[in-house]
Design an enzyme around this catalytic site. Structure first.
Site, PDB file in Angstrom:
ATOM      1  N   TYR A 132       0.784  -1.215   0.000  1.00 49.51           N
ATOM      2  CA  TYR A 132       0.000   0.000   0.000  1.00 49.51           C
ATOM      3  C   TYR A 132       0.824   1.277   0.000  1.00 49.51           C
ATOM      4  CZ  TYR A 132      -4.220   2.698   0.770  1.00 49.51           C
ATOM      5  OH  TYR A 132      -5.255   3.579   0.633  1.00 49.51           O
ATOM      6  N   TRP A 166       2.936   2.934   2.236  1.00 47.54           N
ATOM      7  CA  TRP A 166       3.263   3.810   3.350  1.00 47.54           C
ATOM      8  C   TRP A 166       4.420   3.291   4.190  1.00 47.54           C
ATOM      9  CZ3 TRP A 166       1.977   8.656   4.192  1.00 47.54           C
ATOM     10  CH2 TRP A 166       0.808   9.176   3.648  1.00 47.54           C
TER      11      TRP A 166
END
Length: 769
Positions: free
Chosen positions: A113, A115
């Protein structure tokens, strides 16, 4: 050794630039001296660095090791076997080759994702996608984000790309200098703007709001949580029933239009479709005028308050902001679109400090000037697989491979991946209905995870590879909207046998005969110099000082030039609508959109509309639950860190409840409570507060999922993860975004023996091979 004697080295994270060093055997972290409002999340690092939740050796789930690939209902409750790196990589390379040869690259879903790190090179999402592209020829991908799944799809149809409407539009400087009224739907909470991809050196939002308020700007917060706007803004709080913002916006629009307070000149010149929308607004199409009397019982805001607010907006430099949170709900496209229409009616779009600013304050990188030099990024290569899913539909894909679904005017087919490769993310944080997600992950043949700690995702994996955390490697921190480029020095040695993602993928690529394609003959250090060279060349081209890599590394940082605040596409469009049309089908702001209308979606018609949610408080779930972003960590990262764990109570996540809801349930401040609905249940510790609307409770996301009995179908989460309660359904057929912000629950006082919290305790280990 005193702190003054400690050797501090520069580093960066998504929540701030900082330096760190060792004193008496303990890590000391201090924010960048130029940051006026540092983020306390930085203080998660000292406890997290050597925590027991870290993964020290490569692990293979015993069931997969003994029986091989295949669906398995023991995922999430099996034990693990420690293996050598050679054995782990041999098994994984063999499994990748098996899937590639039997199913092609379409047999692999590349998760992650994005991050995981602020670094431009050691960015796990970029690393895994480059690896799959270079070695397999591609992978099944996801599009959009959990944060902005609905807005990413609706905004390009009606005004322009999300980036242009959020990051290159209204600046904090303009708010401080020009805004007269800021009407913030969903607020602008500092806990959100404290975080920014690629790192941030100066947190400016609090000071900008304070400056604007001191000048006389009026801030108005529309939301169920009082602290979704900092006290520095001196905001007026309009406490609204969750997921009814569109109704309020419509009533404000009705008041403006019925009183002739809207800017017809702006609507005629810059927009398309006002007449069709106006017919709906006045009830000529459905018999129901969307006036303040209609909206009052829906929103919980008095009709006279609504009409007075509309009149305060007219004729002033008014700014309408819509938070990410509003579109993480059923029909989430509607408040994003209707907020734009309301701003168009006020005629301020494109003016400094006025108009429409989607997601201002949602991240540290919204409302800031762009760098004049683009930061380099690791090239990911070409993905030759066309199949994809909207990111929040992963459980649907795994549970319904080959099934059809609608998305943005298309009818698509869910791919059928056999292997899921996840690096740098934790879907057991950001996905909804975790019991459904558990069932979905049982269906895959192989789940591979790179992780620093034993998250719930790692506990469901078949092959778990321990990776370094950001403090254990060197990188370059930089973003497009922060002028400081940081030389991220290594602060600590790797934990146990942890390796960098790049080292793991390089070894795997070699075993698959693709080493040169993946590495291009470069070490990690070589890549840092290669990426920096682009920035150096850009500076030279612009005639600006351009230190070489070694000079940059010694100094620890480089201040990049920034472009002027030009207001982006909306300012250019206002100044010259014919010469600088918007990138929409018509070139104008689309109040009525023929393209969307042509899709024929009842859950997202051709203009903004009030569409009542299907899930509302009633019966066994009489309270709204707001499952918002946490203030003590980024998503679920370092939930075991000192700052995050120190803000829990009785070891559990804190749930806020209004006194009027707590008293009849016998709940006192500090009690452990159970939140429950038909999807699941979790424990949390109650905080009784008047800063939340009656009828609403709030429990932030990010507490690591901790099932009391993983063998049960719907186990109790004892730690406080609200995504055991949230609904896994798309916002609409247009965007298929996540709807995890709002659900309904009942809350009761817990009276039994409190179960232990084991979220950070490693799983059982079988005898090593």
């Amino acid at each position: 050794m005193t702190e003054a004697e400690t050797e501090f080295r520069p580093h960066s994270a998504h929540w701030g630039a900082f330096s760190a060093g060792w004193r008496d055997g303990r890590l000391v972290v201090r924010p960048h001296p130029g940051d006026p409002d540092p983020n306390l999340i930085l203080q998660n690092f000292p406890e997290a660095l050597r925590h027991q939740a870290r993964i020290a050796r490569p692990m293979v789930r015993r069931g997969w090791l003994e029986r091989g690939p295949g669906a398995d209902d023991r995922r999430g409750r099996d034990d693990y076997v420690a293996v050598s790196w050679d054995r782990a990589l041999e098994l994984l390379a063999g499994e990748l080759a098996r899937v590639r040869d039997a199913h092609g690259p379409e047999g692999v879903f590349g998760g992650s994702y994005g991050w995981s790190s602020a670094g431009r090179f050691h960015h796990a999402q970029s690393q895994v996608h480059r690896f799959l592209n270079m070695t397999l020829g591609g992978y099944v991908r996801s599009v959009n984000s959990y944060s902005a799944g609905a807005s990413n799809v609706i905004l390009p149809h009606v005004v322009g790309p999300t980036e242009d409407v959020s990051r290159r539009n209204v600046s904090w400087e303009a708010v401080a200098a020009h805004s007269e009224v800021v009407l913030a739907f969903g607020g602008m909470a500092l806990k959100n703007s404290m975080v920014g991809g690629g790192g941030i050196s100066r947190h400016i939002e609090r000071d900008a709001m304070r400056t604007a308020a001191a000048r006389g700007c009026e801030f108005i917060l529309v939301g169920p949580l009082r602290d979704d706007m900092p006290a520095d803004a001196g905001a007026e709080w309009l406490s609204i029933i969750p997921n009814t913002d569109t109704a309020l916006m419509l009533a404000l629009a009705h008041t403006l239009a019925s009183g002739g307070l809207h800017d017809r000149g702006f609507l005629d010149r810059y927009t398309l479709g006002w007449e069709k929308f106006e017919a709906y607004l006045f009830g000529r199409t459905d018999g129901q005028p969307k006036d303040a009397a209609w909206a009052a019982p829906i929103t919980g805001i008095a009709a006279e308050t609504i009409t007075a607010l509309a009149r305060r907006l007219a004729g002033r430099r008014s700014l309408i902001t819509v938070a990410h949170s509003l579109q993480r709900a059923e029909h989430g496209e509607q408040p994003v679109w209707m907020g734009l229409v309301l701003a168009a009616m006020l005629g301020q779009i494109g003016l400094p400090g006025g108009g429409y600013a989607y997601a201002l304050g949602a991240l540290a990188h919204t409302g800031r000037r762009q760098n004049a030099v683009s930061p380099a990024a690791l090239p990911q290569g070409r993905n030759r697989v066309g199949a994809y899913i909207p990111v929040a539909r992963i459980a649907d894909m795994l549970l319904n491979p080959g099934g059809s679904y609608e998305y943005n005017g298309q009818t698509l087919t869910y791919p059928a991946p056999k292997l899921v490769y996840w690096a740098g993310g934790n879907p057991f944080h950001h996905h909804q209905d975790l019991n459904r997600l558990r069932r979905a992950f049982r269906q895959v043949e192989t789940l591979v995870v790179h992780e620093i700690g034993w998250t719930a995702t790692a506990r469901h994996a078949d092959i778990v590879l321990p990776v370094t955390m950001t403090l254990e490697r060197e990188d370059i921190g930089s973003s497009q909207t922060d002028p400081l480029m940081v030389a991220m020095h290594r602060i600590a040695e790797p934990y146990g046998e942890a390796r960098d993602d790049y080292a793991i993928f390089s070894d795997l690529a070699a075993r698959l005969g693709k080493a040169e394609a993946f590495t291009e003959g470069r070490s990690a250090g070589d890549w840092l110099r290669h990426l920096y060279a682009k920035t150096e060349a850009d500076l030279i081209t612009k005639g600006l000082p351009a230190p070489d890599f070694d000079s940059f590394w010694r100094k620890g940082e480089l201040l990049l030039p920034q472009a002027e605040d030009d207001g982006g596409i909306l300012r250019a469009f206002r100044d010259d609508p014919d010469g600088a049309p918007l990138p929409t089908r018509s070139g104008r702001i689309e109040i009525f959109c023929e393209t969307i209308a042509g899709f024929g979606y009842a859950d997202c018609p051709g203009h903004p509309a009030w569409l009542p949610p299907t899930e509302a408080p009633r019966g066994e779930a009489p309270l709204h639950l707001i499952a918002n972003q946490p203030a003590t960590r980024l998503h679920s990262q370092f939930d075991y860190g000192g700052h995050s764990s120190g803000m829990k109570r009785r070891g559990r996540e804190v749930m806020r409840i209004h006194p009027a809801d707590a008293a009849p349930r016998g709940i006192a401040d500090g009690d452990v409570v159970t939140l429950r609905n038909t999807r699941g249940a979790c424990l949390a510790t109650a905080s009784v507060s008047e800063d939340i609307r009656p009828g609403v409770v709030q429990l932030p996301t990010g507490a690591w999922y901790d099932p009391e009995d993983p063998a049960e179908e719907n186990p109790l989460c004892v730690h406080g993860n609200p995504n055991v309660l949230t609904r896994d359904a798309g916002t609409s057929r247009l965007a298929q975004g996540c709807t995890g912000q709002i659900t309904t629950v009942e809350v009761t006082r817990f009276t039994g023996n409190l179960p232990p919290i084991r979220a950070f305790v490693p799983p059982d280990l079988a005898a090593a091979e």
